[in-house]
Design a protein around this motif. Structure first.
Motif, PDB file in Angstrom:
ATOM      1  N   GLU A 109       1.853 -10.078 -25.855  1.00  0.00           N
ATOM      2  CA  GLU A 109       0.862  -8.990 -25.757  1.00  0.00           C
ATOM      3  C   GLU A 109      -0.315  -9.476 -24.918  1.00  0.00           C
ATOM      4  O   GLU A 109      -1.395  -9.774 -25.442  1.00  0.00           O
ATOM      5  CB  GLU A 109       0.384  -8.572 -27.151  1.00  0.00           C
ATOM      6  N   LEU A 168      -2.685  -5.989 -34.231  1.00  0.00           N
ATOM      7  CA  LEU A 168      -3.277  -6.145 -32.901  1.00  0.00           C
ATOM      8  C   LEU A 168      -4.687  -5.572 -32.880  1.00  0.00           C
ATOM      9  O   LEU A 168      -4.930  -4.452 -33.370  1.00  0.00           O
ATOM     10  CB  LEU A 168      -2.434  -5.430 -31.846  1.00  0.00           C
ATOM     11  N   ASN A 169      -5.608  -6.349 -32.341  1.00  0.00           N
ATOM     12  CA  ASN A 169      -6.996  -5.901 -32.131  1.00  0.00           C
ATOM     13  C   ASN A 169      -7.637  -5.374 -33.403  1.00  0.00           C
ATOM     14  O   ASN A 169      -8.498  -4.487 -33.367  1.00  0.00           O
ATOM     15  CB  ASN A 169      -7.056  -4.833 -31.035  1.00  0.00           C
ATOM     16  N   GLY A 170      -7.175  -5.876 -34.547  1.00  0.00           N
ATOM     17  CA  GLY A 170      -7.800  -5.552 -35.818  1.00  0.00           C
ATOM     18  C   GLY A 170      -7.407  -4.241 -36.451  1.00  0.00           C
ATOM     19  O   GLY A 170      -7.859  -3.938 -37.563  1.00  0.00           O
ATOM     20  N   HIS A 171      -6.536  -3.448 -35.784  1.00  0.00           N
ATOM     21  CA  HIS A 171      -6.240  -2.141 -36.393  1.00  0.00           C
ATOM     22  C   HIS A 171      -4.828  -1.621 -36.105  1.00  0.00           C
ATOM     23  O   HIS A 171      -4.348  -0.725 -36.804  1.00  0.00           O
ATOM     24  CB  HIS A 171      -7.253  -1.093 -35.917  1.00  0.00           C
ATOM     25  N   GLU A 228      -2.426  -8.077 -23.061  1.00  0.00           N
ATOM     26  CA  GLU A 228      -3.645  -7.261 -23.031  1.00  0.00           C
ATOM     27  C   GLU A 228      -4.402  -7.280 -24.352  1.00  0.00           C
ATOM     28  O   GLU A 228      -5.536  -6.786 -24.435  1.00  0.00           O
ATOM     29  CB  GLU A 228      -3.292  -5.809 -22.677  1.00  0.00           C
ATOM     30  N   ALA A 229      -3.804  -7.808 -25.426  1.00  0.00           N
ATOM     31  CA  ALA A 229      -4.456  -7.818 -26.735  1.00  0.00           C
ATOM     32  C   ALA A 229      -5.620  -8.803 -26.751  1.00  0.00           C
ATOM     33  O   ALA A 229      -5.583  -9.863 -26.107  1.00  0.00           O
ATOM     34  CB  ALA A 229      -3.456  -8.172 -27.820  1.00  0.00           C
ATOM     35  N   THR A 230      -6.661  -8.457 -27.487  1.00  0.00           N
ATOM     36  CA  THR A 230      -7.816  -9.351 -27.634  1.00  0.00           C
ATOM     37  C   THR A 230      -7.694 -10.230 -28.871  1.00  0.00           C
ATOM     38  O   THR A 230      -8.329 -11.274 -28.961  1.00  0.00           O
ATOM     39  CB  THR A 230      -9.118  -8.538 -27.715  1.00  0.00           C
ATOM     40  N   SER A 231      -6.887  -9.786 -29.856  1.00  0.00           N
ATOM     41  CA  SER A 231      -6.622 -10.605 -31.041  1.00  0.00           C
ATOM     42  C   SER A 231      -5.306 -10.148 -31.654  1.00  0.00           C
ATOM     43  O   SER A 231      -4.943  -8.971 -31.590  1.00  0.00           O
ATOM     44  CB  SER A 231      -7.751 -10.481 -32.070  1.00  0.00           C
ATOM     45  N   TRP A 244       1.359 -14.825 -27.878  1.00  0.00           N
ATOM     46  CA  TRP A 244       0.615 -15.228 -29.068  1.00  0.00           C
ATOM     47  C   TRP A 244       1.560 -15.974 -30.004  1.00  0.00           C
ATOM     48  O   TRP A 244       2.696 -15.550 -30.219  1.00  0.00           O
ATOM     49  CB  TRP A 244       0.030 -14.014 -29.769  1.00  0.00           C
TER      50      TRP A 244
END
Length: 386
Positions: free
Chosen positions: A57, A103-106, A59-62, A85
């Protein structure tokens, strides 16, 4: 206008011709097919019981791994320069585990590299299993394997086509004169008629038990316990009546016509998990002339103090002599981490206080498949001993 129409026709012919020529100009090739497959991307279970999870992923930030069906571990994952990741869990005990990625917390995501999923009325997560050494009781082993039949049938009770799974042990086919006992096994509210095979490994568990001589060879019938697709439809007083009628008018007659099974109550058992556990207790205890073994694994309606079981089973606590005489076994079980546990203890205590014989079983689990697999193993070992 006519000239415009002619131009459009010519245009489409050119496009179709180009597409045709493009396809013809690209001959089919198997080049590159014959090399060895690359290493598995995710999940990777090592010999020391560590599991490495990966997700591409870029493009994912987390990305966070959520591991486990009940006691969920949350582990942050690290991204490399290629956008992959990664996280590794060390020394995971043998068993079945559910997981997904956040992904991205949500945004929850399944593992796209893993085709093994937990699915019933919806898709819940990806599944990974850590093998045992020696092999676990619920792992596929080199033993005689039975069959799993998928049967479509007409439910006259519900006026629709329904489906059920039937486990048939290997020995059944070489014993044409033998009448086999039957366990009617019911699924949970988020599951379907295939869940006890796909997620519960009921067929594998029985294959292994029968091979070891720990369980008597039996058929297992797994039908659908939902009426309209909702948990409530399989748990209300009205819903139970429909399911009870379907069992006795549609399912059992079909099984006893199609297979050489015993028609004696001494050779019939009914059990289930969660919603299906409630169904098993209600249907079983309302029909003491039909079943000699009743099992519940984590039923919700037995745990809720607001639910009066007398509305489901009139006179339940006033017929201890009949219950004890009719039943070989009444099995009540719940995981000690399950929110239903206290209610199960209270229900079992209420039965005992009213003179009803009951076996209470527990384990350090929540509302999860590893507990239900173990309960099926233990319950099956206790069946049809007489």
């Amino acid at each position: 206008m006519k000239n415009n129409e002619n131009c459009l026709i010519v245009f489409f012919l050119i496009v179709l011709g180009s597409s045709y020529n493009y396809g013809q100009g690209k001959p089919f090739s198997t080049k590159g097919w014959w090399g060895p497959g690359g290493p598995k991307f995710s999940p990777v279970v090592s010999v020391n019981n560590s599991i490495t999870f990966r997700l591409k992923e870029p493009e994912a930030t987390s990305v966070e791994l959520h591991f486990g069906e009940w006691d969920v571990q949350k582990k942050g994952m690290v991204k490399d320069k290629n956008g992959n990741w990664t996280v590794t869990l060390d020394s995971v005990p043998p068993g079945i585990y559910q997981y997904n990625f956040l992904l991205n917390g949500h945004f929850r995501k399944l593992d796209p590299e893993n085709p093994n999923i937990k699915a019933g009325t919806e898709v819940y997560g990806s599944i990974v299993e850590v093998p045992g050494d020696p092999a676990r009781f619920d792992e596929l082993q080199d033993v005689p394997h039975g069959d799993v039949h998928i049967i479509n049938y007409r439910s006259k009770t519900l006026d629709r086509i329904r489906k059920m799974y039937v486990y048939v042990p290997k020995i059944y086919w070489v014993s044409p004169d033998k009448k086999f006992p039957v366990l009617y096994l019911r699924h949970g509210g988020g599951d379907n008629e295939g869940s006890w095979v796909n997620d519960g490994h009921a067929n594998i568990i029985l294959d292994n038990l029968i091979n070891e001589g720990k369980a008597r060879p039996m058929l297992i019938v797994m039908s659908n316990g939902l009426i309209d697709g909702s948990w409530a439809s399989g748990s209300t007083v009205e819903g139970m009546k429909y399911l009870e009628e379907e069992l006795f008018k549609d399912i059992i007659p079909l099984i006893e016509k199609r297979y050489h099974v015993s028609e004696n109550k001494e050779d019939r058992a009914i059990a289930g998990l969660s919603m299906g556990g409630g169904q098993a207790v209600v249907i079983g205890l309302r029909n003491l002339d039909k079943f000699s073994y009743v099992g519940d694994f984590s039923a919700g309606i037995l745990s809720d103090p607001e639910i009066n079981m007398e509305t489901y089973i009139p006179g339940l606590f006033n017929k201890s002599k009949r219950l004890n005489k009719s039943l070989e076994l009444l099995w009540i079980a719940c995981g000690s981490k399950d929110s239903r546990f206290e209610g199960h203890q209270q229900f079992a205590g209420q039965l005992e206080n009213n003179g009803i014989d009951v076996e209470f079983h527990e384990g350090a689990y929540g509302h999860e498949w590893q507990f239900w697999r173990e309960q099926l193993r233990n319950f099956s070992e206790s069946l049809f001993k007489n």
